[in-house]
Design an enzyme around this catalytic site. Structure first.
Site, PDB file in Angstrom:
ATOM      1  N   ILE A   1      10.302  25.049   8.634  1.00  0.00           N
ATOM      2  CA  ILE A   1      10.182  24.007   7.601  1.00  0.00           C
ATOM      3  C   ILE A   1      10.716  22.713   8.209  1.00  0.00           C
ATOM      4  CG2 ILE A   1      10.906  23.318   5.295  1.00  0.00           C
ATOM      5  CD1 ILE A   1      11.203  26.371   4.747  1.00  0.00           C
TER       6      ILE A   1
ATOM      7  N   PRO B   1      11.276  18.395   8.205  1.00  0.00           N
ATOM      8  CA  PRO B   1      11.595  17.344   7.240  1.00  0.00           C
ATOM      9  C   PRO B   1      10.716  16.097   7.422  1.00  0.00           C
ATOM     10  CG  PRO B   1      13.091  17.190   9.065  1.00  0.00           C
ATOM     11  CD  PRO B   1      12.132  18.297   9.401  1.00  0.00           C
ATOM     12  N   THR B   2      10.840  15.207   6.495  1.00  0.00           N
ATOM     13  CA  THR B   2      10.075  13.976   6.563  1.00  0.00           C
ATOM     14  C   THR B   2      10.760  12.941   7.460  1.00  0.00           C
ATOM     15  OG1 THR B   2       9.148  12.202   5.248  1.00  0.00           O
ATOM     16  CG2 THR B   2      11.160  13.141   4.433  1.00  0.00           C
ATOM     17  N   THR B   3      12.090  13.092   7.615  1.00  0.00           N
ATOM     18  CA  THR B   3      12.838  12.093   8.374  1.00  0.00           C
ATOM     19  C   THR B   3      12.583  12.185   9.882  1.00  0.00           C
ATOM     20  OG1 THR B   3      14.641  13.667   8.203  1.00  0.00           O
ATOM     21  CG2 THR B   3      14.719  11.743   6.749  1.00  0.00           C
ATOM     22  N   ASN B   4      12.534  13.405  10.390  1.00  0.00           N
ATOM     23  CA  ASN B   4      12.286  13.594  11.816  1.00  0.00           C
ATOM     24  C   ASN B   4      11.073  14.487  11.973  1.00  0.00           C
ATOM     25  OD1 ASN B   4      14.904  12.391  12.746  1.00  0.00           O
ATOM     26  ND2 ASN B   4      15.633  14.031  11.418  1.00  0.00           N
TER      27      ASN B   4
ATOM     28  N   GLY C   1      16.116  18.999   2.630  1.00  0.00           N
ATOM     29  CA  GLY C   1      17.116  18.823   1.583  1.00  0.00           C
ATOM     30  C   GLY C   1      17.832  20.131   1.273  1.00  0.00           C
TER      31      GLY C   1
ATOM     32  N   GLY D   1      23.156  22.725   6.258  1.00  0.00           N
ATOM     33  CA  GLY D   1      23.530  21.847   5.162  1.00  0.00           C
ATOM     34  C   GLY D   1      23.362  20.385   5.530  1.00  0.00           C
TER      35      GLY D   1
ATOM     36  N   CYS E   1      20.326  13.356  10.700  1.00  0.00           N
ATOM     37  CA  CYS E   1      21.402  13.773   9.801  1.00  0.00           C
ATOM     38  C   CYS E   1      22.757  13.608  10.475  1.00  0.00           C
ATOM     39  CB  CYS E   1      21.203  15.210   9.344  1.00  0.00           C
ATOM     40  SG  CYS E   1      20.983  16.351  10.708  1.00  0.00           S
TER      41      CYS E   1
ATOM     42  N   GLU F   1      26.005  10.298   1.781  1.00  0.00           N
ATOM     43  CA  GLU F   1      25.015  10.160   2.861  1.00  0.00           C
ATOM     44  C   GLU F   1      23.991   9.097   2.467  1.00  0.00           C
ATOM     45  OE1 GLU F   1      22.518  13.603   3.713  1.00  0.00           O
ATOM     46  OE2 GLU F   1      22.504  13.115   5.844  1.00  0.00           O
TER      47      GLU F   1
END
Lengths: 521, 429
Positions: free
Chosen positions: A109, A111-114, A194, A212, A245, A334
């Site tokens: 899964i 993420p959208t950030t990386n 998330g 986390g 993160c 954050e």
């Protein structure tokens, strides 16, 4: 409820399972060849996918994404060069032999950030360890991720990997992801995203490696090289506009050196805000205590403008001074954007206390950074702040991700038990396999046989799986590749788009194989 | 223990067998009892069947591919169940949404040159439509098929097959239905030379004859000869279609674009009967001249169309095609290993994809193997027209653990059946 999507996704897992079964028998040389081929293609497309990711997600900085993509392709290859996750390990002294057993099907899964860096990373780790991987990208980054995963999969298959070794969910959705996570054909979930996603992964019933969230404190004490620290912190916060993160969230500085540090940071491109701008920024960035996700990965000047004040276009980072680290102030949470909270403390001890408070709010088990020349402070900091990696005299974004430190280069940062995760290290290939151990009688009188040269793995003899030729096909009759071309000619071209493309690619590959054999022989 | 099935119930399996003999088919019921296969199917799910006595069997018979996607495939069941809120059999006189949608999909995925679809309620009727279409298109009466052919039991289909099923009903018509030996191009050429043959009908791999494989070039040769003689080529893909050879239609692996393609059995999803005939412009000429010329109340029933559409969608997923290749690879290698251990008894493997004919060294060898497989939890059937050969038909969605398990069971059954054949015990029926 089974939908067409979930049923088809189940078949993706099933195909991946078959591919993993085949791949788990491949020898080290073949695996290395496949991994190198995939890393090469990934590296060559670093720029293209960096641009695509920024365009599609509207987050981050192209040049930094290029660096991450490079680090997660060739960088990984170089970092793990010489490491073998395939061959048996003989331990004569312990009278043991270890044989690697891959997980099987990895559900990755991302993420959208990386987005693409994570696809590269998880695909390569899976391939290094002889796993099949099904990539489930974040819906907001689905196009670049699907394209990248498809490209990597084709490269793997062209280099001899089993068909279906890398697959991707084109149209991700929450019900689909939930179904994939719960499916018994998923062997391990590697969840980055998330905390909802991570929790869902852990409650799926399947083994999961989820990590986390971060909320990284960085401390600067009076012994630090302030100019270097300032430059490193600004560069780190500006890196890809803080979407990693591991990016710094709250800067804690000893009062005695604070103004010097702030000047140096301003010189490096930071803008230290006054009270009014800080308040405007806070109310723009957080509604009801929640981060306004519009700011994630955006430029500092854009964020300032949205918040209602102006900074120069060259500003790389907004520094928001706050009085103390209390959870009521959302600035201590954050932010995933080039906005850094700043707290001034009287001494190191209270600095460590402030950093503990940051991590208590969020980011337990994740990362921290310190700029100091005093090993006693560094030790006390690490002992006091409940994180699992402390980057010293380097930016946290890259340093804690293993870029520029000797931590494993990783897009998935284990937060350990304290951070609700089953892993405490940066995710690395070793996490995706187990070792079967042959254990001899330890008694000195019981001899251990020699295992030199024994390896259950072998090079594949051809395509995996073989094309289903009729069993009475002779050498003079048609080859598998020509047969493939023949079938293509015989079916109409009105198949659904995806199916046709995959099919045509397969045919092209078969034809290329046949041509190369003709040329050789 | 009472066996309650809702609309009816039985006290015991023995009662079912007894009444089956009384009211249904005494000979067939007795045949299976004599053969040692005392099966009355109760529960069914995936590739498993359960006998009334609770014993589980892995189904490798699949009714000739009817259960290609497994029994009560959950996707097909869900599609048909949902459709029952709106559809029923439909009215065969009128254009229909379901028939149109399925026809379009069949043509889109089918061999080049096929343009229209006619529907039947079963494979035999579909073959009849194919043969009638060819006769109309060519205005010729003769049909050529192979010796030991099997195409179903209806009027024309039964005449095209082996006389095992036609003579007794006085339905053999040797003057119109010519049979030539399989894999004999010379015989085919002689049969077609008079240019008076409407169609050659061929199963791509003749199932009931034990899946003898066409020699490389044979079908291609037949197609060429037919083309030259103005004869239509009808591909009976009832058992070789739907990805069983690793491609949607087995005939495409031979580079042949047939004039007519017939599909049945598996296209139903195992849930609602339907069979389809895909016709070229030439073969389907009657559809533009007199669309009422062939009619079938149940042919193309709309619920069947829904089942078929879902079946086709599942079957054509690229993942599924790839899975079939993996399954074929695993069984091919596994069976070859077993054969290597019993070379005098297990004498040959015919394979194309997940279609297998396993040859045994006894004129009725497959009956011994069938019985031992049955004893060891697998249901696979001998070839009616060549009982030396066992039909071995794994489903296209089988997972690898089940494949491994089946191979374990086959190994035991092969060994025991060899001993049975030697001692003459467990005599084949």
């Amino acid at each position: 409820m089974m939908t067409v999507d979930t049923a088809r996704a189940g078949h993706m897992l099933e195909q991946a399972h078959w591919a993993a079964r085949g791949y788990s028998t491949f020898d080290a040389a073949t695996v290395q060849r496949i991994v190198a081929a995939v890393a090469d293609v990934a590296y060559a497309n670093s720029q293209r996918y960096a641009e695509w990711a920024v365009q599609e997600t509207e987050m981050g900085v192209v040049a930094d994404k290029v660096r991450k993509n490079q680090a997660c392709s060739k960088g990984l290859l170089e970092f793990y060069a010489g490491q073998d996750f395939v061959s048996p390990r003989v331990q004569v002294q312990q009278k043991m032999v270890q044989i690697p057993r891959p997980a099987g099907v990895v559900l990755a899964i991302t993420p959208t950030t990386n987005p693409v860096a994570s696809v590269y990373f998880k695909v390569l780790l899976s391939l290094m360890t002889r796993n099949a991987v099904v990539v489930a990208p974040h819906p907001r980054a689905k196009e670049c991720c699907a394209d990248a995963a498809g490209l990597l999969g084709r490269a793997a298959e062209e280099a001899g990997a089993p068909i279906g070794i890398v697959q991707v969910v084109d149209e991700p959705s929450i019900p689909l992801l939930t179904a994939l996570m719960k499916d018994e054909r998923t062997d391990v979930i590697v969840a980055t995203g998330g905390s909802d996603v991570v929790r869902a992964a852990y409650s799926s019933g399947n083994p999961a490696l989820g990590v986390g969230p971060g909320n990284v404190p960085v401390m600067v004490d009076h012994t630090a090289d302030l100019k270097a620290a300032a430059e490193r912190i600004v560069a780190s916060k500006a890196f890809d506009n803080s979407v990693l993160c591991t990016n710094e969230s709250v800067l804690v500085v000893e009062e005695s050196v604070s103004s010097q540090l702030e000047r140096a940071m301003a010189h490096a491109g930071a803008h230290v805000l006054d009270q009014e701008s800080t308040d405007r920024l806070r109310s723009y960035m957080f509604f009801g205590g929640h981060l306004n996700t519009d700011v994630v990965g955006k430029d500092a000047s854009w964020i300032a403008e949205q918040a209602g004040f102006r900074v120069t276009a060259k500003t790389r980072l907004l520094v928001a001074p706050i009085e103390s680290v209390l959870p009521d102030d959302p600035m201590t949470h954050e932010k995933l954007s080039p906005v850094l909270a700043l707290v001034r403390v009287p001494d190191v001890q209270r600095g460590i206390g402030a950093c503990r408070a940051v991590v208590r709010i969020a980011g337990a088990g994740h990362s921290a950074a310190i700029h100091s020349e005093d090993p006693r402070t560094i030790m006390a900091f690490t002992a006091g702040v409940p994180v699992l990696r402390v980057a010293v005299n380097i930016g946290a974004s890259t340093g804690c991700s293993g870029l520029g430190t000797n931590l494993a280069p990783s897009m998935t940062i284990g937060t350990g038990f304290v951070g609700g995760s089953s892993i405490g290290d940066n995710l690395e290939p070793a996490h995706l396999l187990n070792w079967a151990k042959i254990a001899y009688n330890a008694d000195i009188s019981a001899p251990m046989d020699s295992f030199a040269g024994l390896d259950p793995a072998h090079a594949p003899s051809g395509r995996t799986p073989a094309y289903p030729m009729a069993s009475n096909a002779t050498h003079s009759s048609i080859s598998a590749s020509a047969l493939g071309a023949r079938v293509e000619a015989a079916v109409s071209s009105r198949l659904p788009h995806g199916a046709t493309e995959q099919f045509r690619d397969e045919i092209r590959q078969l034809v290329a194989e046949e041509l190369s054999q003709l040329l050789k022989g | 223990m009472m066996h309650d099935y809702g609309s009816f119930s039985f006290d015991s399996k023995a009662e079912v067998l007894e009444r089956s003999k009384e009211y249904w088919n005494p000979d067939k019921t007795q045949f299976w009892s004599n053969a040692g296969v005392d099966l009355v199917i109760d529960k069914r799910e995936g590739y498993f069947l359960w006998d009334m006595d609770g014993r589980r069997l892995v189904d490798l018979h699949l009714n000739g591919g009817t259960y290609n996607l497994g029994h009560r495939n959950p996707e097909v069941v869900a599609a048909v169940t949902a459709a029952m809120e709106q559809f029923d059999i439909g009215n065969h006189h009128f254009p229909s949404v379901a028939r149109t949608a399925l026809a379009e999909r069949l043509i889109q995925t089918g061999p080049v040159g096929l343009t229209r679809v006619a529907y039947a309620s079963g494979g035999g009727e579909a073959i009849d439509i194919a043969l009638k279409s060819a006769r109309h298109a060519t205005q010729r009466r003769k049909i050529v098929s192979i010796v030991k052919a099997y195409h179903g039991h209806t009027g024309l289909a039964v005449s095209a097959g082996d006389d095992r099923f036609s003579k007794m009903f006085l339905s053999d018509r040797p003057d119109e239905f010519i049979q030539v030996p399989f894999n004999d191009l010379g015989a085919m050429e002689r049969a077609l030379i008079g240019r008076d043959v409407a169609a050659v009908i061929m199963e791509t791999i003749p199932a009931t004859y034990g899946f003898p494989l066409p020699e490389p070039g044979y079908l291609e040769g037949v197609k060429a000869l037919a083309g030259r003689a103005g004869t239509l080529y009808i591909a009976d893909e009832v058992q070789t279609g739907l990805m069983r050879t690793g491609e949607l239609w087995g005939i495409t692996k031979h580079g042949i674009n047939p004039d007519v393609l017939v599909t049945g059995k598996g296209i139903s999803g195992g849930v609602y009967p339907i069979a389809c005939v895909l016709l070229s412009d030439r073969a389907g000429k009657w559809l533009t001249e007199d669309g009422f010329a062939h009619m079938s109340t149940f042919g193309g029933a709309e619920l069947g169309c829904i089942a078929a559409l879902k079946t086709l969608e599942i079957t054509t997923r690229p993942e599924v095609r790839s899975m079939v290749h993996y399954i074929a690879d695993l069984f091919g290698a596994g069976l070859a290993e077993i054969r290597g251990r019993y070379p005098d008894w297990f004498t040959g493997i015919r394979q194309n994809g997940v279609i297998f004919g396993l040859e045994f060294n006894h004129p009725e060898g497959a009956k011994f193997v069938m019985r031992q497989l049955y004893e060891h939890g697998v249901w696979a059937i001998f070839s009616t027209l060549d009982p030396r050969v066992l039909q071995f038909k794994p489903g296209i969605l089988m997972n690898d653990a089940l494949c491994d398990e089946v191979l374990d069971r086959v190994e035991v059954a092969v060994q025991k059946s060899r001993d049975d054949a030697r001692t003459g015990s467990g005599t084949a029926a």
